[in-house]
Design a protein around this motif. Sequence first.
Motif, PDB file in Angstrom:
ATOM      1  N   GLY A 314      98.111 110.024  28.411  1.00 35.03           N
ATOM      2  CA  GLY A 314      96.990 109.807  28.861  1.00 35.03           C
ATOM      3  C   GLY A 314      96.512 107.830  28.766  1.00 35.03           C
ATOM      4  O   GLY A 314      97.720 107.126  28.858  1.00 35.03           O
ATOM      5  N   GLN A 315      95.321 107.605  29.546  1.00 32.20           N
ATOM      6  CA  GLN A 315      95.241 106.396  29.855  1.00 32.20           C
ATOM      7  C   GLN A 315      95.194 105.214  28.599  1.00 32.20           C
ATOM      8  O   GLN A 315      95.287 103.713  28.564  1.00 32.20           O
ATOM      9  CB  GLN A 315      94.331 106.332  31.196  1.00 32.20           C
ATOM     10  CG  GLN A 315      94.193 106.912  32.179  1.00 32.20           C
ATOM     11  CD  GLN A 315      93.507 106.628  33.146  1.00 32.20           C
ATOM     12  OE1 GLN A 315      92.762 105.888  33.480  1.00 32.20           O
ATOM     13  NE2 GLN A 315      92.996 107.718  34.280  1.00 32.20           N
ATOM     14  N   ARG A 316      94.958 105.865  27.315  1.00 30.42           N
ATOM     15  CA  ARG A 316      94.735 105.459  26.283  1.00 30.42           C
ATOM     16  C   ARG A 316      95.678 104.846  25.791  1.00 30.42           C
ATOM     17  O   ARG A 316      96.178 103.604  24.984  1.00 30.42           O
ATOM     18  CB  ARG A 316      93.514 105.973  25.387  1.00 30.42           C
ATOM     19  CG  ARG A 316      91.953 105.931  25.885  1.00 30.42           C
ATOM     20  CD  ARG A 316      91.326 106.241  24.667  1.00 30.42           C
ATOM     21  NE  ARG A 316      90.164 106.001  25.257  1.00 30.42           N
ATOM     22  CZ  ARG A 316      88.722 106.413  24.329  1.00 30.42           C
ATOM     23  NH1 ARG A 316      88.980 106.546  22.885  1.00 30.42           N
ATOM     24  NH2 ARG A 316      88.088 106.704  24.629  1.00 30.42           N
ATOM     25  N   TRP A 317      97.185 104.758  26.044  1.00 31.00           N
ATOM     26  CA  TRP A 317      98.574 104.740  25.272  1.00 31.00           C
ATOM     27  C   TRP A 317      98.614 104.037  26.601  1.00 31.00           C
ATOM     28  O   TRP A 317      98.982 103.590  27.836  1.00 31.00           O
ATOM     29  CB  TRP A 317      99.336 105.864  24.955  1.00 31.00           C
ATOM     30  CG  TRP A 317     100.833 105.535  24.673  1.00 31.00           C
ATOM     31  CD1 TRP A 317     101.109 105.596  23.818  1.00 31.00           C
ATOM     32  CD2 TRP A 317     101.476 105.702  25.624  1.00 31.00           C
ATOM     33  NE1 TRP A 317     102.286 104.816  23.645  1.00 31.00           N
ATOM     34  CE2 TRP A 317     103.079 105.068  25.440  1.00 31.00           C
ATOM     35  CE3 TRP A 317     101.812 104.840  26.894  1.00 31.00           C
ATOM     36  CZ2 TRP A 317     104.276 104.224  25.524  1.00 31.00           C
ATOM     37  CZ3 TRP A 317     103.622 104.145  27.756  1.00 31.00           C
ATOM     38  CH2 TRP A 317     104.089 104.060  27.385  1.00 31.00           C
ATOM     39  N   GLY A 318      99.958 102.617  25.672  1.00 29.38           N
ATOM     40  CA  GLY A 318     100.456 101.389  26.424  1.00 29.38           C
ATOM     41  C   GLY A 318      99.634 100.597  27.604  1.00 29.38           C
ATOM     42  O   GLY A 318      98.358 100.726  27.162  1.00 29.38           O
ATOM     43  N   GLU A 319      99.751 100.717  28.332  1.00 29.24           N
ATOM     44  CA  GLU A 319      99.061  99.504  29.469  1.00 29.24           C
ATOM     45  C   GLU A 319      98.477 101.088  31.347  1.00 29.24           C
ATOM     46  O   GLU A 319      99.400 101.027  31.961  1.00 29.24           O
ATOM     47  CB  GLU A 319      99.835  97.949  30.793  1.00 29.24           C
ATOM     48  CG  GLU A 319     100.722  97.614  30.138  1.00 29.24           C
ATOM     49  CD  GLU A 319     101.965  97.233  30.705  1.00 29.24           C
ATOM     50  OE1 GLU A 319     101.973  95.487  29.715  1.00 29.24           O
ATOM     51  OE2 GLU A 319     101.916  96.990  31.582  1.00 29.24           O
ATOM     52  N   ARG A 320      97.521 101.026  30.210  1.00 30.41           N
ATOM     53  CA  ARG A 320      96.656 102.499  31.084  1.00 30.41           C
ATOM     54  C   ARG A 320      97.642 103.370  31.410  1.00 30.41           C
ATOM     55  O   ARG A 320      97.401 104.194  32.551  1.00 30.41           O
ATOM     56  CB  ARG A 320      95.812 101.581  32.763  1.00 30.41           C
ATOM     57  CG  ARG A 320      94.950 100.614  32.249  1.00 30.41           C
ATOM     58  CD  ARG A 320      94.375 100.134  33.319  1.00 30.41           C
ATOM     59  NE  ARG A 320      93.684  99.078  32.463  1.00 30.41           N
ATOM     60  CZ  ARG A 320      91.775  99.339  32.645  1.00 30.41           C
ATOM     61  NH1 ARG A 320      91.490 100.183  32.803  1.00 30.41           N
ATOM     62  NH2 ARG A 320      91.067  98.027  32.657  1.00 30.41           N
ATOM     63  N   GLY A 321      98.375 103.704  30.340  1.00 31.46           N
ATOM     64  CA  GLY A 321      99.013 105.030  30.474  1.00 31.46           C
ATOM     65  C   GLY A 321     100.946 104.673  31.407  1.00 31.46           C
ATOM     66  O   GLY A 321     101.171 105.578  30.950  1.00 31.46           O
ATOM     67  N   TYR A 322     100.811 103.672  31.337  1.00 29.92           N
ATOM     68  CA  TYR A 322     102.309 102.784  31.885  1.00 29.92           C
ATOM     69  C   TYR A 322     102.862 102.037  31.269  1.00 29.92           C
ATOM     70  O   TYR A 322     102.256 101.848  29.995  1.00 29.92           O
ATOM     71  CB  TYR A 322     102.302 102.348  33.337  1.00 29.92           C
ATOM     72  CG  TYR A 322     101.681 102.779  34.388  1.00 29.92           C
ATOM     73  CD1 TYR A 322     102.181 103.539  35.010  1.00 29.92           C
ATOM     74  CD2 TYR A 322     100.756 102.883  34.514  1.00 29.92           C
ATOM     75  CE1 TYR A 322     101.678 103.995  36.147  1.00 29.92           C
ATOM     76  CE2 TYR A 322      99.280 104.624  35.426  1.00 29.92           C
ATOM     77  CZ  TYR A 322     100.710 103.856  36.525  1.00 29.92           C
ATOM     78  OH  TYR A 322      99.566 105.161  37.593  1.00 29.92           O
ATOM     79  N   ILE A 323     104.294 101.894  30.917  1.00 29.42           N
ATOM     80  CA  ILE A 323     105.210 101.161  30.147  1.00 29.42           C
ATOM     81  C   ILE A 323     105.637  99.835  31.086  1.00 29.42           C
ATOM     82  O   ILE A 323     106.358 100.966  32.538  1.00 29.42           O
ATOM     83  CB  ILE A 323     105.651 101.700  29.577  1.00 29.42           C
ATOM     84  CG1 ILE A 323     106.437 100.768  28.483  1.00 29.42           C
ATOM     85  CG2 ILE A 323     106.990 102.900  29.543  1.00 29.42           C
ATOM     86  CD1 ILE A 323     107.690 101.454  26.776  1.00 29.42           C
ATOM     87  N   ARG A 324     105.868  98.712  30.742  1.00 27.74           N
ATOM     88  CA  ARG A 324     107.051  98.290  31.395  1.00 27.74           C
ATOM     89  C   ARG A 324     108.561  97.798  30.481  1.00 27.74           C
ATOM     90  O   ARG A 324     108.110  97.564  29.214  1.00 27.74           O
ATOM     91  CB  ARG A 324     106.379  96.978  32.024  1.00 27.74           C
ATOM     92  CG  ARG A 324     105.789  96.770  33.637  1.00 27.74           C
ATOM     93  CD  ARG A 324     105.215  95.420  34.148  1.00 27.74           C
ATOM     94  NE  ARG A 324     104.527  95.379  32.040  1.00 27.74           N
ATOM     95  CZ  ARG A 324     104.241  93.846  31.818  1.00 27.74           C
ATOM     96  NH1 ARG A 324     104.235  93.045  32.757  1.00 27.74           N
ATOM     97  NH2 ARG A 324     102.876  93.471  31.318  1.00 27.74           N
ATOM     98  N   MET A 325     109.678  98.497  30.867  1.00 29.18           N
ATOM     99  CA  MET A 325     110.795  98.338  30.048  1.00 29.18           C
ATOM    100  C   MET A 325     111.636  98.059  30.692  1.00 29.18           C
ATOM    101  O   MET A 325     112.206  97.748  32.389  1.00 29.18           O
ATOM    102  CB  MET A 325     110.924 100.599  29.873  1.00 29.18           C
ATOM    103  CG  MET A 325     110.005 100.882  29.485  1.00 29.18           C
ATOM    104  SD  MET A 325     111.258 102.648  29.389  1.00 29.18           S
ATOM    105  CE  MET A 325     112.666 102.611  28.580  1.00 29.18           C
ATOM    106  N   LYS A 326     112.676  96.661  30.260  1.00 32.63           N
ATOM    107  CA  LYS A 326     113.158  96.063  30.518  1.00 32.63           C
ATOM    108  C   LYS A 326     114.947  96.549  30.951  1.00 32.63           C
ATOM    109  O   LYS A 326     114.902  97.857  30.621  1.00 32.63           O
ATOM    110  CB  LYS A 326     113.990  95.620  28.844  1.00 32.63           C
ATOM    111  CG  LYS A 326     114.839  94.098  29.702  1.00 32.63           C
ATOM    112  CD  LYS A 326     115.078  93.136  28.311  1.00 32.63           C
ATOM    113  CE  LYS A 326     115.859  92.158  28.982  1.00 32.63           C
ATOM    114  NZ  LYS A 326     115.844  91.279  27.319  1.00 32.63           N
ATOM    115  N   ARG A 327     114.632  95.949  32.253  1.00 28.96           N
ATOM    116  CA  ARG A 327     116.056  96.257  33.093  1.00 28.96           C
ATOM    117  C   ARG A 327     116.925  94.913  32.571  1.00 28.96           C
ATOM    118  O   ARG A 327     117.037  93.802  32.023  1.00 28.96           O
ATOM    119  CB  ARG A 327     116.306  96.696  34.426  1.00 28.96           C
ATOM    120  CG  ARG A 327     114.850  96.196  35.345  1.00 28.96           C
ATOM    121  CD  ARG A 327     115.125  96.498  36.383  1.00 28.96           C
ATOM    122  NE  ARG A 327     113.906  95.607  37.216  1.00 28.96           N
ATOM    123  CZ  ARG A 327     114.163  94.476  37.871  1.00 28.96           C
ATOM    124  NH1 ARG A 327     115.804  94.974  38.651  1.00 28.96           N
ATOM    125  NH2 ARG A 327     113.541  93.972  38.825  1.00 28.96           N
TER     126      ARG A 327
END
Length: 349
Positions: A314-327
């Motif tokens: 859903g859009q209430r998790w993370g950054e409007r539904g997204y996550i930035r994961m370190k590479r």
Amino acid sequence: MASSTMNLAFLLLSMFLVTCTALPGGFSIVGYSEEDLTSHDKLIELFDSWMSRHSKSYANFEEKLRRFEVFKDNLKHIDETNRQKRSYWLGLNAFADMTHDEFKATYLGVSTSMPRRRDSGSSFRYENAVDLPKSVDWRKKGAVTHVKNQGHCGSCWAFSTVAAVEGINQIVTGNLTSLSEQELIDCDSENNGCHGGLMDYAFSYIASTGGLHTEDDYPYLMEEGTCERTRADLEVVTISGYEDVPENSEESLLKALAHQPVSVAIEASGRDFQFYSGGVFDGSCGSELDHGVTAVGYGSSKGQDYFTVKNSWGQRWGERGYIRMKRNTGKPQGLCGINKMASYPTKHA
């Protein structure tokens, strides 16, 4: 029971207080303020406000008390993590009344016990790609649909698959069409519906059965239903097959991602993942894959390289539904194993 009596019961059960230091970003980002942590009364008010915000209700007073205790424990973890001043922060999202074991049992769903099957004759078409752009965001290119919510069903594998198919379909045809996860859950017998699956199996199903119906024509139920392939007269989106990205190669994943959204599996069972609210995530996690998501871009922020990943919570998790994961972690498998099991659908023009 009168409100004053309920508050007294809460006070007797409340054992959690923290001192006040600066929080990252304030209430709007993390869902609580420093003032909320100064007294038992404030914690009760915070819980009631959180319940209202997320439309939560409980069967009885005893269950509400139990969930309040879970809420306090989660808030303590969130606040302690935020005070470490990391590159990401946690927040009081809709999962704040769930124990971590409950969360893992409900919202994950990649079945690594199922053997990964290679598509016959499969190759990696992007092997010789050069001059990759410094950043890619398939959302800005119009190849990503709205963030969806799998709910209480371990169907992440279907959402990961569908997002990748939606992406390649838009890239090839110019049409962004939201497709049906429910059809995969109901009809793909090689996967296990709400009890887990693998994206490669789902790609194979779509390619071999002639396509996938739209979300409007075959809507999501949040549970396993009866397969209805009789909707054959309705619109379907097709793919020609799929290819696997070479394992444990971040360079290969970047090459693929520069050309299309990519299905990936990660280990999302860490407690910080449950409450991730923003920033570049570099938290503690292993590489025991348990969750299917979709990489939709990559970039850099304040010297940290990251993948942009679309989730299905859903859009209430993370950054409007997204996550930035370190590479660029220096580990072949990548953060949370993101480089271990990536694949993408193929589609002829």
